[in-house]
Design an enzyme around this catalytic site. Structure first.
Site, PDB file in Angstrom:
ATOM      1  N   SER A 113      29.107  35.543  76.307  1.00 27.35           N
ATOM      2  CA  SER A 113      29.082  35.670  77.763  1.00 27.35           C
ATOM      3  C   SER A 113      29.277  34.352  78.496  1.00 27.35           C
ATOM      4  O   SER A 113      30.287  33.697  78.339  1.00 27.35           O
ATOM      5  CB  SER A 113      27.771  36.352  78.166  1.00 27.35           C
ATOM      6  OG  SER A 113      27.792  36.661  79.535  1.00 27.35           O
ATOM      7  N   HIS A 114      28.262  33.943  79.236  1.00 27.83           N
ATOM      8  CA  HIS A 114      28.355  32.746  80.078  1.00 27.83           C
ATOM      9  C   HIS A 114      27.944  31.489  79.333  1.00 27.83           C
ATOM     10  O   HIS A 114      27.954  30.407  79.916  1.00 27.83           O
ATOM     11  CB  HIS A 114      27.442  32.943  81.283  1.00 27.83           C
ATOM     12  CG  HIS A 114      26.071  33.368  80.861  1.00 27.83           C
ATOM     13  ND1 HIS A 114      25.821  34.624  80.347  1.00 27.83           N
ATOM     14  CD2 HIS A 114      24.904  32.699  80.799  1.00 27.83           C
ATOM     15  CE1 HIS A 114      24.549  34.717  80.004  1.00 27.83           C
ATOM     16  NE2 HIS A 114      23.965  33.568  80.260  1.00 27.83           N
ATOM     17  N   ASP A 277      32.564  35.080  84.664  1.00 26.83           N
ATOM     18  CA  ASP A 277      32.046  34.305  83.533  1.00 26.83           C
ATOM     19  C   ASP A 277      32.929  34.409  82.296  1.00 26.83           C
ATOM     20  O   ASP A 277      34.031  34.958  82.354  1.00 26.83           O
ATOM     21  CB  ASP A 277      30.611  34.747  83.207  1.00 26.83           C
ATOM     22  CG  ASP A 277      30.582  36.112  82.546  1.00 26.83           C
ATOM     23  OD1 ASP A 277      31.466  36.928  82.838  1.00 26.83           O
ATOM     24  OD2 ASP A 277      29.673  36.349  81.727  1.00 26.83           O
ATOM     25  N   ASP A 279      33.113  36.224  79.603  1.00 21.23           N
ATOM     26  CA  ASP A 279      33.660  37.502  79.154  1.00 21.23           C
ATOM     27  C   ASP A 279      33.970  38.465  80.302  1.00 21.23           C
ATOM     28  O   ASP A 279      34.257  39.636  80.071  1.00 21.23           O
ATOM     29  CB  ASP A 279      32.710  38.166  78.152  1.00 21.23           C
ATOM     30  CG  ASP A 279      31.357  38.483  78.769  1.00 21.23           C
ATOM     31  OD1 ASP A 279      30.935  37.749  79.678  1.00 21.23           O
ATOM     32  OD2 ASP A 279      30.726  39.468  78.349  1.00 21.23           O
ATOM     33  N   ASP A 281      32.170  39.795  82.815  1.00 20.54           N
ATOM     34  CA  ASP A 281      31.295  40.839  83.366  1.00 20.54           C
ATOM     35  C   ASP A 281      30.433  40.340  84.523  1.00 20.54           C
ATOM     36  O   ASP A 281      29.862  41.143  85.247  1.00 20.54           O
ATOM     37  CB  ASP A 281      30.449  41.513  82.270  1.00 20.54           C
ATOM     38  CG  ASP A 281      29.589  40.541  81.495  1.00 20.54           C
ATOM     39  OD1 ASP A 281      29.656  39.335  81.763  1.00 20.54           O
ATOM     40  OD2 ASP A 281      28.848  41.002  80.599  1.00 20.54           O
ATOM     41  N   ARG A 282      30.334  39.027  84.698  1.00 22.45           N
ATOM     42  CA  ARG A 282      29.540  38.518  85.824  1.00 22.45           C
ATOM     43  C   ARG A 282      30.432  38.157  87.004  1.00 22.45           C
ATOM     44  O   ARG A 282      31.627  37.938  86.831  1.00 22.45           O
ATOM     45  CB  ARG A 282      28.782  37.251  85.423  1.00 22.45           C
ATOM     46  CG  ARG A 282      27.739  37.507  84.386  1.00 22.45           C
ATOM     47  CD  ARG A 282      26.942  36.251  84.110  1.00 22.45           C
ATOM     48  NE  ARG A 282      25.842  36.589  83.230  1.00 22.45           N
ATOM     49  CZ  ARG A 282      24.726  35.914  83.129  1.00 22.45           C
ATOM     50  NH1 ARG A 282      24.543  34.826  83.839  1.00 22.45           N
ATOM     51  NH2 ARG A 282      23.775  36.295  82.304  1.00 22.45           N
ATOM     52  N   LYS A 376      28.464  45.608  83.157  1.00 21.40           N
ATOM     53  CA  LYS A 376      28.686  45.037  84.472  1.00 21.40           C
ATOM     54  C   LYS A 376      30.132  44.559  84.524  1.00 21.40           C
ATOM     55  O   LYS A 376      30.769  44.380  83.488  1.00 21.40           O
ATOM     56  CB  LYS A 376      27.703  43.907  84.735  1.00 21.40           C
ATOM     57  CG  LYS A 376      27.660  42.826  83.697  1.00 21.40           C
ATOM     58  CD  LYS A 376      26.407  41.999  83.898  1.00 21.40           C
ATOM     59  CE  LYS A 376      26.325  40.896  82.865  1.00 21.40           C
ATOM     60  NZ  LYS A 376      25.013  40.823  82.217  1.00 21.40           N
TER      61      LYS A 376
HETATM   62  C1  G1P Z   1      20.448  37.039  80.811  1.00 23.52           C
HETATM   63  C2  G1P Z   1      20.214  37.582  82.200  1.00 23.52           C
HETATM   64  C3  G1P Z   1      20.263  39.087  82.169  1.00 23.52           C
HETATM   65  C4  G1P Z   1      21.578  39.555  81.564  1.00 23.52           C
HETATM   66  C5  G1P Z   1      21.799  38.902  80.211  1.00 23.52           C
HETATM   67  C6  G1P Z   1      23.164  39.229  79.629  1.00 23.52           C
HETATM   68  O1  G1P Z   1      19.442  37.495  79.942  1.00 23.52           O
HETATM   69  O2  G1P Z   1      18.989  37.138  82.714  1.00 23.52           O
HETATM   70  O3  G1P Z   1      20.108  39.571  83.468  1.00 23.52           O
HETATM   71  O4  G1P Z   1      21.591  40.940  81.401  1.00 23.52           O
HETATM   72  O5  G1P Z   1      21.693  37.485  80.340  1.00 23.52           O
HETATM   73  O6  G1P Z   1      24.210  38.804  80.449  1.00 23.52           O
HETATM   74  P1  G1P Z   1      18.154  36.621  79.547  1.00 23.52           P
HETATM   75  O7  G1P Z   1      18.670  35.313  79.023  1.00 23.52           O
HETATM   76  O8  G1P Z   1      17.393  36.400  80.815  1.00 23.52           O
HETATM   77  O9  G1P Z   1      17.421  37.445  78.545  1.00 23.52           O
HETATM   78 ZN    ZN Z   2      29.053  37.912  80.537  1.00 22.33          ZN
END
Ligand code: G1P
Ligand code: ZN
Length: 543
Positions: A113-114, A277, A279, A281-282, A376
């Protein structure tokens, strides 16, 4: 081509977190590491024999190699077919869409992801089920259980598949279809939004900047915004996906997308800015001189949904993760629709969407989505905003001012303490947990505690219960403090402190959020002793 059965041993720590298994890339590249986890996915979901999967990822370092391994393993495990995005690329929402459109048995998404990518950064693998959404906790628990007893995995002896060319081929007895990662996703977007209105918006001189952060949404945003919708060339920046995201941190927030923020707060700022981000989704939404928090964005989308073709008939309900601000609750109350509060992580929205109880859902961590997929969706949120702006013909600042005037403003911020010593972070949570029962009625830093608990969620659809989902303290007057430990971090523990204050006074709608939240921030310190316990002077990241 021969199928090998490779002897292996269980590898500790392969427990999927908030969103799949995420580890440092060198960990994933260790002998058997990826293979063990992929075999556990297949074994934990009833085997791969005869099944069809979608495969793609965000293009980060090791994405291409991992894709070849997964394909060889799928073939060795008897899968009938794998649909792969060209060059093994697929944004997470596009993968979710393909799983649904093609009616497959699920998909494997390669992404962290991010989190940054690269030889020494992060990698991840996630399994999504046939509904297109992240596997439920029951499924991830089963996969984890398999990782603890695994003694062998299956691997086909074969050359790499050419994933750069569209079309069909075979790998052993398994069919492979390489697809354009953008095409089906774009068709879905065109079915949801008024593309003619959006074309007219750009034709009328509307100026936008989309920062793809060197990640997977570059090709999607270029094709849709600059291609189909006619936004001028150069609207999408950092559009070329790179294995290390240009050395950056592909997380669309004011910290990591600072250049976009600078552009949007400059004299000659464009009308609208957005980012996505790693991938895809954000999303981050920012108007000219107006950053919109993800919690507010969800509330605005809900309040204006009927302006958009896909949601013109109204919303069935909305859902937000527990730490997300209660702004959307106020919209739901006025609309007379249900508002669900779920634990952090997109997987909890799946049942509500599948059951038709919620149409829109979102998280404070820049995630917004709807029942169009089961993830998302960053670009979807951006197009949703564009569609609203095209209808309302008002700048973002005006849309926000109108919103707060009508619903009140939920000031909101998240303070993150990253890579904290795990024992210290757990001790902090234990210490707060021990106080919870005695907090209601107490005065803390000028606020009075109304209620406090450790959040647990009873899924109204399947009846499952998820406990230990964050500590929350509600203050009189609508303020709130939430503490939880991240489930996606790969180093030590990350403490997330979520802060919220409700303001209904029309004269106080334009305060600096950190100032408006001053009392709640002080209460957090008084209750949790964050500085002393973490040894930190302040948060590493404030969003
Ligand atoms: C974090 C974000 C959460 C999101 C997840 C995946 O998780 O807070 O909202 O769903 O990334 O993108 P966390 O690191 O807080 O468990
Ligand atoms: Zn992501």
């Amino acid at each position: 081509m021969r199928i090998h059965t490779v002897p292996t041993q269980p590898i500790a720590g392969q427990k999927p977190g908030t969103s799949g298994l995420r580890k440092k890339t060198p960990v994933f590249m260790q002998p058997h590491y990826l293979e063990n986890f992929v075999q556990a996915i297949f074994d934990g979901t009833g085997g791969a024999a005869g099944k069809t999967y979608v495969l793609g990822g965000d293009g980060r370092y090791f994405n291409d190699r991992a894709a070849q391994v997964i394909l060889r393993m799928a073939a060795a495990n008897g899968a009938a077919k794998v649909i792969v995005g060209r060059n093994a690329l697929l944004s997470t929402p596009a993968a979710s869409n393909l799983i649904r459109q093609r009616g497959t048995d699920g998909g494997i998404i390669m992404s962290a992801s991010h989190n940054p990518g690269g030889p020494n950064e992060d990698f991840g693998v996630k399994f999504n089920g046939p509904n297109g959404g992240p596997a439920s906790e029951t499924v991830t628990e089963t996969i984890f259980a398999v990782t603890k007893t695994l003694t062998e995995y299956r691997m086909l002896d074969a050359q790499d598949v050419d994933l750069s060319r569209l079309g069909s081929s075979t790998l052993g007895a398994m069919a492979i279809e390489v697809v354009d990662p953008v095409a089906d996703y774009e068709a879905l977007m065109a079915s949801l939004f008024d593309f003619d209105k959006l074309r007219a918006l750009f034709a009328g001189g509307f100026r936008m900047r989309f920062d793809a952060m060197h990640a997977v949404t570059g090709p999607y945003a270029k094709a849709i915004l600059e291609g189909t919708l006619g936004a001028p060339a150069g609207t999408v920046v950092n559009a070329e996906p790179s294995p290390d995201f240009g050395g950056g941190h592909p997380d669309p927030n004011p910290i990591w997308a600072k250049t976009l923020m600078d552009t949007m707060y400059a004299e000659d700022a464009p009308d609208f800015g957005a980012a996505s981000d790693g991938d895809g989704d954000r999303n981050m939404i920012v108007g000219r001189h107006a950053y919109v928090t993800p919690s507010d964005s969800l509330a605005v989308l809900a309040a204006n949904a009927t302006l958009v073709p896909a949601y013109a008939g109204g919303l069935k309900g909305v859902a937000r993760s527990m730490p997300t601000s209660q702004a959307v609750d106020r919209v739901a109350a006025q609309l007379g629709i249900a508002c669900y509060e779920t634990p952090t992580g997109w997987k909890f929205f799946g049942n509500l969407l599948d059951a038709g109880r919620a149409t829109l859902c979102g998280e404070e961590s820049a995630g917004t989505g709807s029942d169009h997929v089961r993830e998302k969706d960053g670009l979807w949120a951006v197009l949703f905003w564009l569609n609203i702006l095209a209808e309302r013909k008002a700048p973002v600042t005006q849309v926000m001012a109108d919103h707060w005037a009508r619903y009140g403003r939920n000031y909101y911020s998240r303070h993150d303490y990253e890579a904290v010593d795990s024992a210290a972070a757990n001790a902090l949570m234990d210490a707060v947990r021990a106080q919870i029962e005695g907090l209601p009625g107490r005065a803390v830093a000028g606020l009075t505690v109304e209620a406090a608990d450790e959040f647990a969620y009873d899924d109204p659809v399947d009846g499952s219960r998820s406990e230990g989902q964050g500590l929350r303290v509600m203050f009189e007057g609508g303020g709130r403090l939430v503490l939880r430990l991240s489930g996606t971090g790969t180093e030590g523990a990350t403490l997330r402190v979520y802060l919220e204050a409700l303001e209904n006074d029309p004269e106080r709608m334009a305060l600096d959020p950190q100032l408006a939240l001053g009392d709640v921030i002080a209460a957090a310190e008084a209750i949790a002793g964050i500085k002393a316990r973490t040894g930190r002077g302040g948060p590493d990241v404030i969003t």
